[in-house]
Design a protein around this motif. Structure first.
Motif, mmCIF file in Angstrom:
data_model
loop_
_atom_site.group_PDB
_atom_site.id
_atom_site.type_symbol
_atom_site.label_atom_id
_atom_site.label_comp_id
_atom_site.label_asym_id
_atom_site.label_seq_id
_atom_site.Cartn_x
_atom_site.Cartn_y
_atom_site.Cartn_z
ATOM 1 N N GLN A 1 24.800 25.859 -67.349
ATOM 2 C CA GLN A 1 24.885 24.610 -66.514
ATOM 3 C C GLN A 1 26.259 24.131 -66.769
ATOM 4 N N SER A 2 27.112 24.234 -65.625
ATOM 5 C CA SER A 2 28.489 23.554 -65.887
ATOM 6 C C SER A 2 28.622 22.388 -64.799
ATOM 7 N N ILE A 3 29.003 21.090 -65.234
ATOM 8 C CA ILE A 3 28.850 20.091 -64.558
ATOM 9 C C ILE A 3 30.123 19.360 -64.520
ATOM 10 N N LEU A 4 31.159 19.086 -63.374
ATOM 11 C CA LEU A 4 32.462 18.582 -63.447
ATOM 12 C C LEU A 4 32.175 17.297 -62.576
ATOM 13 N N GLU A 5 32.149 16.167 -63.035
ATOM 14 C CA GLU A 5 31.990 14.793 -62.421
ATOM 15 C C GLU A 5 32.809 13.905 -62.593
ATOM 16 N N ASN A 6 33.631 13.245 -61.887
ATOM 17 C CA ASN A 6 34.606 12.388 -61.999
ATOM 18 C C ASN A 6 35.439 12.648 -63.384
ATOM 19 N N TYR A 7 35.305 11.554 -64.419
ATOM 20 C CA TYR A 7 35.904 11.707 -65.731
ATOM 21 C C TYR A 7 35.285 12.399 -66.876
ATOM 22 N N LYS A 8 34.232 13.341 -66.383
ATOM 23 C CA LYS A 8 33.320 13.952 -67.558
ATOM 24 C C LYS A 8 33.063 15.345 -67.018
ATOM 25 N N TYR A 9 33.243 16.274 -68.223
ATOM 26 C CA TYR A 9 32.812 17.495 -67.752
ATOM 27 C C TYR A 9 31.871 17.951 -69.149
ATOM 28 N N THR A 10 30.457 18.450 -68.521
ATOM 29 C CA THR A 10 29.374 18.709 -69.196
ATOM 30 C C THR A 10 29.095 20.127 -68.875
ATOM 31 N N ILE A 11 28.345 20.676 -70.024
ATOM 32 C CA ILE A 11 27.685 21.850 -70.249
ATOM 33 C C ILE A 11 26.506 21.759 -70.896
ATOM 34 N N ASN A 12 25.563 22.238 -70.069
ATOM 35 C CA ASN A 12 23.974 22.121 -70.309
ATOM 36 C C ASN A 12 23.436 23.661 -70.719
ATOM 37 N N ILE A 13 22.767 23.806 -71.803
ATOM 38 C CA ILE A 13 22.317 25.145 -71.904
ATOM 39 C C ILE A 13 20.535 25.151 -71.935
ATOM 40 N N TYR A 14 20.221 25.740 -70.958
ATOM 41 C CA TYR A 14 18.587 25.881 -70.822
ATOM 42 C C TYR A 14 18.004 27.203 -71.449
ATOM 43 N N GLY A 15 16.813 27.009 -71.912
ATOM 44 C CA GLY A 15 16.042 28.022 -72.587
ATOM 45 C C GLY A 15 14.737 27.783 -72.838
ATOM 46 N N HIS A 16 14.167 28.838 -73.598
ATOM 47 C CA HIS A 16 12.696 28.393 -74.347
ATOM 48 C C HIS A 16 12.861 27.855 -75.544
ATOM 49 N N GLU A 17 12.041 26.635 -75.789
ATOM 50 C CA GLU A 17 12.222 25.809 -76.762
ATOM 51 C C GLU A 17 11.256 26.438 -77.886
ATOM 52 N N SER A 18 11.574 26.874 -79.038
ATOM 53 C CA SER A 18 10.870 27.475 -79.971
ATOM 54 C C SER A 18 11.013 26.803 -81.497
ATOM 55 N N ARG A 19 11.959 25.663 -81.483
ATOM 56 C CA ARG A 19 12.186 24.901 -82.710
ATOM 57 C C ARG A 19 11.135 23.947 -82.667
ATOM 58 N N PRO A 20 10.708 23.479 -84.068
ATOM 59 C CA PRO A 20 9.613 22.781 -84.353
ATOM 60 C C PRO A 20 9.771 21.330 -83.856
ATOM 61 N N GLN A 21 9.130 20.862 -83.222
ATOM 62 C CA GLN A 21 9.311 19.281 -82.608
ATOM 63 C C GLN A 21 9.587 18.399 -83.530
ATOM 64 N N GLY A 22 10.517 17.702 -83.470
ATOM 65 C CA GLY A 22 11.161 16.543 -84.323
ATOM 66 C C GLY A 22 12.243 17.044 -85.238
ATOM 67 N N ARG A 23 12.703 18.239 -85.020
ATOM 68 C CA ARG A 23 13.778 19.051 -85.699
ATOM 69 C C ARG A 23 15.090 18.564 -85.145
ATOM 70 N N LYS A 24 15.999 17.829 -85.740
ATOM 71 C CA LYS A 24 17.344 17.292 -84.969
ATOM 72 C C LYS A 24 18.410 17.985 -85.678
ATOM 73 N N VAL A 25 19.517 18.169 -84.895
ATOM 74 C CA VAL A 25 20.656 18.703 -85.201
ATOM 75 C C VAL A 25 21.960 17.805 -85.002
ATOM 76 N N SER A 26 22.687 17.880 -85.846
ATOM 77 C CA SER A 26 24.243 17.183 -85.545
ATOM 78 C C SER A 26 25.140 18.031 -86.271
ATOM 79 N N PHE A 27 26.402 17.581 -86.003
ATOM 80 C CA PHE A 27 27.619 18.162 -86.598
ATOM 81 C C PHE A 27 28.775 17.171 -87.054
ATOM 82 N N GLU A 28 29.009 17.675 -88.332
ATOM 83 C CA GLU A 28 30.284 16.523 -88.796
ATOM 84 C C GLU A 28 31.411 17.468 -89.262
ATOM 85 N N PRO A 29 32.604 17.268 -89.027
ATOM 86 C CA PRO A 29 33.692 17.644 -89.230
ATOM 87 C C PRO A 29 34.192 16.785 -90.634
#
Length: 340
Positions: free
Chosen positions: A220-248
């Motif tokens: 899903q692509s959403i362009l609203e005012n000053y913000k551009y957002t991409i959402n990706i939907y699917g079937h959640e198979s990852r364990p509950q409570g698992r968190k992901v972040s990214f660090e350069p």
């Protein structure tokens, strides 16, 4: 004595099969007014070619004339409605800020938004962003805007749509889809952190994302005012409570240099900076997974190298007592990096 050509019979059966085949249609879905609209699958049908060949030979061997009724078999669609009904969980999302003052870039981003929105990636299928966006031409609605060409600020038709590919790249990383192909910009860009970006270039550089799950995913692509957002939907198979972040992580700084131009109208020893020198850099992007048991895992995702930007300076060469005036126009040298 009756004889026949088996090749001829097989050719006839193949022709009948092709002419009477109806391909199955997979179920599909899209988001309209924040609602999932799911379309049912449709079964196809095809001629049982082996049975038809057998019946033709049998009829010939009877030495009589007659009629043969071809037998049809149903072809079941691979992806059914229930697959899509299970694939409506938000797997990953990412947003970037849009510079509303850059009208041409905004127009290109609008075209990219329309083309990316509601793209479905079926299991094991690879999405090519360049194919989705199509040729960057005036006929396709793109306009000329700022872009980076061979490491330098430039203008071109479709300039600025790398914000769409970069936003999609990060959304795909958060959704934990497989990124098959990705290239960073030659210069850092203002709307993304280092190593978060993904450039594209028609005919040479692409962003490719593979659906590594057994269920479809929807972009899903959403362009609203000053913000551009991409959402990706699917079937959640990852364990509950698992968190992901990214660090350069900055691992190298590449010093920039100055080019110096002599100006006889300036007094000796006098210098004037026309554009600043900007150091280049090399980053590594790490995915940080916090598991339900609180253990932490770090995975290297990419290495991104950005060129330094040479600064420009003028210096005087003559002894001039007063009232000097530079013959160089700073505006002819100065450009802003990271604003594309």
């Amino acid at each position: 004595q009756i004889t026949y050509s088996l090749d001829k019979i097989e050719s006839i059966a193949t022709k009948i099969s092709i002419e009477n085949e109806t391909l199955p249609v997979d179920a599909s879905y899209k988001i309209t007014n924040n609602q999932f609209i799911i379309t049912n699958e449709k079964a196809g049908r095809k001629v049982d070619k082996e049975a038809l060949i057998r019946d033709i030979k049998d009829e010939i061997n009877k030495k009589t004339s007659g009629q043969i009724d071809a037998v049809f078999v149903e072809v079941t669609p691979k992806h059914k409605k229930e697959d899509f009904e299970k694939s409506t969980t938000l797997l990953g999302s990412f947003s970037t800020i849009v510079n509303l003052n850059k009208k041409e870039k905004l127009e290109n981003l609008k075209v990219a938004d329309r083309r990316i929105n509601n793209q479905t990636i079926l299991p094991e299928v690879v999405l090519s962003v360049c194919e989705v966006l199509g040729p960057r031409t005036l006929e396709n609605g793109y306009v000329e805007a700022g872009q980076i060409t061979f490491g330098m600020p430039d203008r071109g038709v479709g300039g600025g749509i790398c914000q769409a590919s970069s936003t999609l790249y990060m959304a795909a990383l958060y959704a934990e889809l497989d990124v098959i192909e990705r290239v960073n910009h030659s210069l850092m860009v203002s709307y993304m952190q280092p190593a978060f970006d993904a450039t594209i270039a028609q005919g040479s550089i692409d962003l490719k994302i593979k659906n590594n799950s057994p269920y479809p995913v929807l972009v899903q692509s959403i362009l609203e005012n000053y913000k551009y957002t991409i959402n990706i939907y699917g079937h959640e198979s990852r364990p509950q409570g698992r968190k992901v972040s990214f660090e350069p992580i900055l691992i190298e700084t590449i010093p920039a240099t100055f080019s110096v131009v002599s100006d006889p109208s300036l007094p000796a020893g006098h210098t004037q900076t026309l554009s600043p020198a900007i150091d280049g850099s090399k980053y590594e992007l790490y995915k940080i997974i916090t598991h339900p048991d609180k253990s932490i895992e770090r995975i290297k995702i990419n290495t991104s190298k950005y060129r330094p930007v040479e600064g420009k300076m003028i210096e005087g060469v003559e002894e001039v007592e007063e009232n000097y005036q530079s013959s160089y126009c700073p505006d002819s040298f100065y450009f802003v990096v990271c604003e594309l």
